[in-house]
Design a protein around this motif. Structure first.
Motif, short mmCIF file in Angstrom:
data_model
loop_
_atom_site.label_atom_id
_atom_site.label_comp_id
_atom_site.label_asym_id
_atom_site.label_seq_id
_atom_site.Cartn_x
_atom_site.Cartn_y
_atom_site.Cartn_z
N PHE A 74 0.75 -1.47 0.79
CA PHE A 74 0.41 -0.09 -0.31
C PHE A 74 1.00 1.52 0.01
CE2 PHE A 74 -2.90 -2.98 2.18
CZ PHE A 74 -4.18 -2.73 1.52
N ARG A 75 0.42 2.54 0.03
CA ARG A 75 0.89 3.70 -0.66
C ARG A 75 0.62 4.51 1.22
NH1 ARG A 75 -1.74 7.37 -3.93
NH2 ARG A 75 -3.27 5.91 -3.40
N THR A 76 1.73 4.87 1.64
CA THR A 76 1.58 5.46 2.75
C THR A 76 1.97 6.92 2.86
OG1 THR A 76 3.86 5.20 3.73
CG2 THR A 76 2.11 2.97 4.00
N LYS A 77 0.86 7.59 3.58
CA LYS A 77 1.19 8.96 4.02
C LYS A 77 1.07 9.61 4.89
CE LYS A 77 -0.72 10.30 -0.75
NZ LYS A 77 -1.72 11.20 -0.82
N TYR A 78 2.13 10.64 5.97
CA TYR A 78 2.03 10.39 6.75
C TYR A 78 0.62 11.80 7.37
CZ TYR A 78 3.55 12.84 11.71
OH TYR A 78 3.14 12.82 12.88
N GLU A 79 0.12 11.40 8.26
CA GLU A 79 -0.79 12.48 8.09
C GLU A 79 -2.18 11.90 9.67
OE1 GLU A 79 -3.69 11.38 4.81
OE2 GLU A 79 -3.10 12.47 3.25
N PRO A 80 -1.46 12.33 10.84
CA PRO A 80 -1.94 11.73 11.32
C PRO A 80 -2.97 12.02 12.05
CG PRO A 80 0.51 14.09 11.86
CD PRO A 80 -0.07 13.24 10.71
N ASN A 81 -4.36 13.44 11.59
CA ASN A 81 -5.19 13.95 11.72
C ASN A 81 -5.92 13.16 11.07
OD1 ASN A 81 -4.26 16.15 13.25
ND2 ASN A 81 -3.57 17.23 11.78
N ASN A 82 -5.47 12.44 10.26
CA ASN A 82 -6.39 11.36 9.58
C ASN A 82 -7.51 10.80 10.36
OD1 ASN A 82 -7.99 9.75 7.62
ND2 ASN A 82 -6.80 10.35 6.16
N PRO A 83 -8.61 10.21 10.81
CA PRO A 83 -9.01 9.15 11.20
C PRO A 83 -8.44 7.42 11.34
CG PRO A 83 -11.03 10.27 10.50
CD PRO A 83 -9.44 11.17 9.86
N ALA A 84 -8.06 7.65 9.75
CA ALA A 84 -7.20 5.93 9.12
C ALA A 84 -5.96 6.22 9.19
CB ALA A 84 -7.53 6.01 8.09
N ALA A 85 -5.39 7.15 10.12
CA ALA A 85 -3.94 6.58 10.48
C ALA A 85 -4.05 5.68 11.51
CB ALA A 85 -3.61 8.63 11.19
N ASP A 86 -2.46 5.43 11.41
CA ASP A 86 -2.10 4.41 12.95
C ASP A 86 -1.46 4.95 13.16
OD1 ASP A 86 0.71 5.25 11.59
OD2 ASP A 86 0.60 2.96 10.85
N ALA A 87 -1.20 4.32 15.08
CA ALA A 87 -0.18 5.33 15.79
C ALA A 87 0.82 6.17 15.69
CB ALA A 87 -0.34 4.37 17.13
N ALA A 88 1.34 5.68 14.72
CA ALA A 88 2.31 6.66 13.95
C ALA A 88 2.39 7.49 13.16
CB ALA A 88 3.44 5.63 13.31
N GLY A 89 1.07 8.19 13.17
CA GLY A 89 0.33 8.53 11.58
C GLY A 89 0.63 8.62 10.53
N ASN A 90 1.21 7.73 10.18
CA ASN A 90 0.98 6.86 8.79
C ASN A 90 -0.50 6.36 8.52
OD1 ASN A 90 3.50 7.53 8.43
ND2 ASN A 90 4.00 5.79 8.93
N VAL A 91 -0.78 6.79 7.40
CA VAL A 91 -2.50 6.59 6.58
C VAL A 91 -2.00 6.10 5.32
CG1 VAL A 91 -4.36 7.05 5.31
CG2 VAL A 91 -3.72 8.63 7.46
N LYS A 92 -2.28 4.34 5.28
CA LYS A 92 -2.28 2.93 4.04
C LYS A 92 -3.26 3.42 3.38
CE LYS A 92 -0.99 -0.55 6.78
NZ LYS A 92 -1.93 -1.81 7.25
#
Length: 141
Positions: free
Chosen positions: A80-98
Protein backbone atom coordinates in the motif's frame (compact mmCIF):
# COMPACT_ATOMS: atom_id res chain seq x y z
CA UNK A 1 -23.61 -21.94 -47.79
CA UNK A 2 -24.37 -23.77 -44.53
CA UNK A 3 -20.66 -23.85 -43.69
CA UNK A 4 -20.38 -20.10 -44.38
CA UNK A 5 -23.26 -19.34 -42.00
CA UNK A 6 -21.55 -21.46 -39.33
CA UNK A 7 -18.37 -19.43 -39.86
CA UNK A 8 -20.35 -16.19 -39.53
CA UNK A 9 -21.97 -17.38 -36.31
CA UNK A 10 -18.65 -18.58 -34.93
CA UNK A 11 -17.06 -15.22 -35.71
CA UNK A 12 -19.92 -13.35 -34.01
CA UNK A 13 -19.83 -15.67 -30.99
CA UNK A 14 -16.07 -15.29 -30.50
CA UNK A 15 -16.29 -11.50 -30.82
CA UNK A 16 -19.24 -11.38 -28.41
CA UNK A 17 -17.24 -13.32 -25.82
CA UNK A 18 -14.48 -10.75 -26.23
CA UNK A 19 -16.99 -7.94 -25.66
CA UNK A 20 -18.20 -9.54 -22.43
CA UNK A 21 -14.66 -10.16 -21.17
CA UNK A 22 -13.53 -6.60 -21.89
CA UNK A 23 -16.69 -5.16 -20.32
CA UNK A 24 -15.89 -7.15 -17.17
CA UNK A 25 -12.31 -5.91 -17.28
CA UNK A 26 -13.53 -2.31 -17.53
CA UNK A 27 -15.81 -2.83 -14.49
CA UNK A 28 -12.85 -4.03 -12.42
CA UNK A 29 -10.66 -1.14 -13.60
CA UNK A 30 -13.47 1.33 -12.81
CA UNK A 31 -13.71 -0.05 -9.28
CA UNK A 32 -9.95 0.39 -8.86
CA UNK A 33 -10.12 4.00 -10.07
CA UNK A 34 -13.12 4.77 -7.84
CA UNK A 35 -11.25 3.50 -4.77
CA UNK A 36 -7.80 4.94 -5.58
CA UNK A 37 -7.90 7.50 -2.76
CA UNK A 38 -10.01 5.66 -0.20
CA UNK A 39 -8.69 4.89 3.25
CA UNK A 40 -9.38 2.12 5.73
CA UNK A 41 -12.63 2.39 7.68
CA UNK A 42 -10.72 1.86 10.94
CA UNK A 43 -7.59 3.38 12.40
CA UNK A 44 -4.50 1.53 11.17
CA UNK A 45 -6.57 -0.85 9.01
CA UNK A 46 -5.97 -1.87 5.44
CA UNK A 47 -7.60 0.13 2.62
CA UNK A 48 -9.00 -1.13 -0.66
CA UNK A 49 -6.64 -3.52 -2.43
CA UNK A 50 -6.29 -3.23 -6.21
CA UNK A 51 -8.02 -5.95 -8.21
CA UNK A 52 -6.50 -7.52 -11.32
CA UNK A 53 -8.77 -9.19 -13.89
CA UNK A 54 -7.64 -12.37 -15.62
CA UNK A 55 -8.93 -14.08 -18.72
CA UNK A 56 -9.54 -17.73 -19.47
CA UNK A 57 -10.11 -19.58 -22.72
CA UNK A 58 -13.06 -21.96 -22.83
CA UNK A 59 -14.48 -24.23 -25.46
CA UNK A 60 -17.94 -23.16 -26.54
CA UNK A 61 -19.45 -26.44 -27.70
CA UNK A 62 -22.32 -24.75 -29.55
CA UNK A 63 -19.85 -22.73 -31.63
CA UNK A 64 -17.16 -25.43 -31.65
CA UNK A 65 -14.65 -22.67 -30.92
CA UNK A 66 -12.46 -21.31 -28.17
CA UNK A 67 -13.91 -18.19 -26.56
CA UNK A 68 -12.52 -15.84 -23.93
CA UNK A 69 -14.17 -15.23 -20.57
CA UNK A 70 -13.35 -13.05 -17.62
CA UNK A 71 -11.54 -15.34 -15.22
CA UNK A 72 -10.74 -14.97 -11.57
CA UNK A 73 -10.33 -11.43 -10.28
CA UNK A 74 -7.13 -11.54 -8.22
CA UNK A 75 -5.97 -9.13 -5.55
CA UNK A 76 -2.72 -7.27 -6.24
CA UNK A 77 -0.30 -8.19 -3.42
CA UNK A 78 1.89 -5.10 -3.85
CA UNK A 79 2.44 -2.75 -0.91
CA UNK A 80 0.00 0.00 0.00
CA UNK A 81 1.02 3.63 -0.37
CA UNK A 82 1.50 5.41 2.96
CA UNK A 83 1.35 9.07 3.87
CA UNK A 84 2.07 10.78 7.15
CA UNK A 85 -1.27 12.32 8.12
CA UNK A 86 -1.58 12.21 11.94
CA UNK A 87 -4.95 14.02 11.94
CA UNK A 88 -6.59 11.54 9.55
CA UNK A 89 -9.06 9.20 11.33
CA UNK A 90 -7.51 6.25 9.44
CA UNK A 91 -3.99 7.00 10.75
CA UNK A 92 -2.15 4.36 12.77
CA UNK A 93 -0.39 5.07 16.07
CA UNK A 94 2.62 6.53 14.19
CA UNK A 95 0.38 8.90 12.19
CA UNK A 96 0.71 7.02 8.91
CA UNK A 97 -2.30 6.40 6.69
CA UNK A 98 -2.37 3.52 4.23
CA UNK A 99 -3.80 4.23 0.79
CA UNK A 100 -4.73 1.67 -1.88
CA UNK A 101 -2.03 0.16 -4.07
CA UNK A 102 -3.78 1.71 -7.08
CA UNK A 103 -1.81 3.78 -9.58
CA UNK A 104 -4.31 5.89 -11.51
CA UNK A 105 -1.97 6.19 -14.52
CA UNK A 106 -1.70 2.40 -14.78
CA UNK A 107 -5.48 2.04 -14.44
CA UNK A 108 -6.16 4.64 -17.13
CA UNK A 109 -3.70 2.91 -19.46
CA UNK A 110 -5.38 -0.44 -18.79
CA UNK A 111 -8.80 1.15 -19.36
CA UNK A 112 -7.72 2.53 -22.72
CA UNK A 113 -6.37 -0.89 -23.73
CA UNK A 114 -9.65 -2.53 -22.69
CA UNK A 115 -11.63 0.06 -24.67
CA UNK A 116 -9.54 -0.59 -27.78
CA UNK A 117 -10.04 -4.34 -27.45
CA UNK A 118 -13.77 -3.80 -26.95
CA UNK A 119 -13.91 -1.60 -30.07
CA UNK A 120 -11.97 -4.20 -32.09
CA UNK A 121 -14.55 -6.84 -31.17
CA UNK A 122 -17.37 -4.45 -32.11
CA UNK A 123 -15.68 -3.91 -35.49
CA UNK A 124 -15.54 -7.68 -36.05
CA UNK A 125 -19.25 -7.96 -35.33
CA UNK A 126 -19.99 -5.05 -37.67
CA UNK A 127 -17.88 -6.51 -40.47
CA UNK A 128 -19.52 -9.92 -40.05
CA UNK A 129 -22.99 -8.36 -40.17
CA UNK A 130 -22.04 -6.53 -43.39
CA UNK A 131 -20.78 -9.78 -44.95
CA UNK A 132 -24.02 -11.54 -44.00
CA UNK A 133 -26.05 -8.69 -45.53
CA UNK A 134 -24.00 -8.76 -48.74
CA UNK A 135 -24.46 -12.51 -48.98
CA UNK A 136 -28.23 -12.10 -48.58
CA UNK A 137 -28.26 -9.32 -51.21
CA UNK A 138 -26.40 -11.57 -53.67
CA UNK A 139 -28.83 -14.42 -53.03
CA UNK A 140 -31.82 -12.12 -53.59
CA UNK A 141 -30.60 -10.95 -57.01
Amino acid sequence: MANDSNDFMRSMGIATSGLRAQAGRMRVISENIANADSTAPTSGGDPYRRKVPTFTAQLDRALDAQVVTLGRVARDPSAFRTKYEPNNPAADAAGNVKYPNVNSLVEMTDMRDAQRSYEANLNIIGATRRMIQRTLDILKS
